[in-house]
Write an enzyme that holds these catalytic residues in place. Structure first.
Site, short mmCIF file in Angstrom:
data_model
loop_
_atom_site.label_atom_id
_atom_site.label_comp_id
_atom_site.label_asym_id
_atom_site.label_seq_id
_atom_site.Cartn_x
_atom_site.Cartn_y
_atom_site.Cartn_z
N ASN A 172 32.90 59.43 41.42
CA ASN A 172 31.85 60.41 41.64
C ASN A 172 32.20 61.19 42.90
O ASN A 172 32.79 60.63 43.82
CB ASN A 172 30.49 59.72 41.88
N HIS A 211 28.44 53.67 48.73
CA HIS A 211 27.93 54.11 47.43
C HIS A 211 26.41 54.27 47.42
O HIS A 211 25.88 55.22 46.84
CB HIS A 211 28.37 53.14 46.34
N HIS A 213 26.59 79.05 50.53
CA HIS A 213 27.35 78.26 51.49
C HIS A 213 26.63 76.95 51.81
O HIS A 213 25.44 76.96 52.11
CB HIS A 213 27.58 79.07 52.76
#
Length: 139
Positions: free
Chosen positions: A130, A106, A20
């Site tokens: 991405n 980014h 998790h």
């Protein structure tokens, strides 16, 4: 021989090891990959395999609770952004649990990849295509 849909041994092992909140980065062919996380390089040539194809494979076995993307994707590659949102929404329905979507710059995204268990490099050549997948739980 493995019976499931995800046949790539390194990807299958990665998904099996996820806990998790563990993270996997799935990136285009140009994202710099830092030292530390495992590197699973699937890129063969420009566009092969696509980010969409790799996500489809990962989504066959991975429960996802959150996805992180660079905010630049929305502006620079809006069609790819929408396609990713559609694919994420379909996976949320399939797994029966919502998936939160978060954005960051980014440069912040690139730093965040250091936290990933692995970085999966695709042949994707769409700018800023991405994402970071944050694992959920199956129960």
């Amino acid at each position: 021989m493995k019976r499931g849909k995800l046949l790539n041994a390194p990807l299958s092992a990665l998904v099996a090891q996820m806990g998790h909140t563990d993270e996997i980065t799935v990136c285009d062919a140009g994202l710099p990959i830092p030292a530390g996380p495992e590197r699973i390089d699937l890129a063969l040539m420009a566009g092969t395999p696509s980010l969409e194809t790799v996500l489809t494979a990962l989504f066959t076995d991975l429960v996802v609770e959150k996805v992180i993307m660079a905010s630049e994707l929305k502006l620079i590659s809006p069609l790819a952004h929408q396609a990713l949102l559609d694919q994420i929404a379909a996976h949320a329905l399939d797994q029966g649990k919502p998936i939160a979507v978060e954005y960051c710059l980014h440069e912040t995204f690139k730093s965040r990849t250091r936290q990933s268990k692995a970085i999966v490099r695709t042949g994707e050549v769409t700018p800023y295509a991405n994402l970071i997948l944050c694992a959920g739980v199956a129960f």
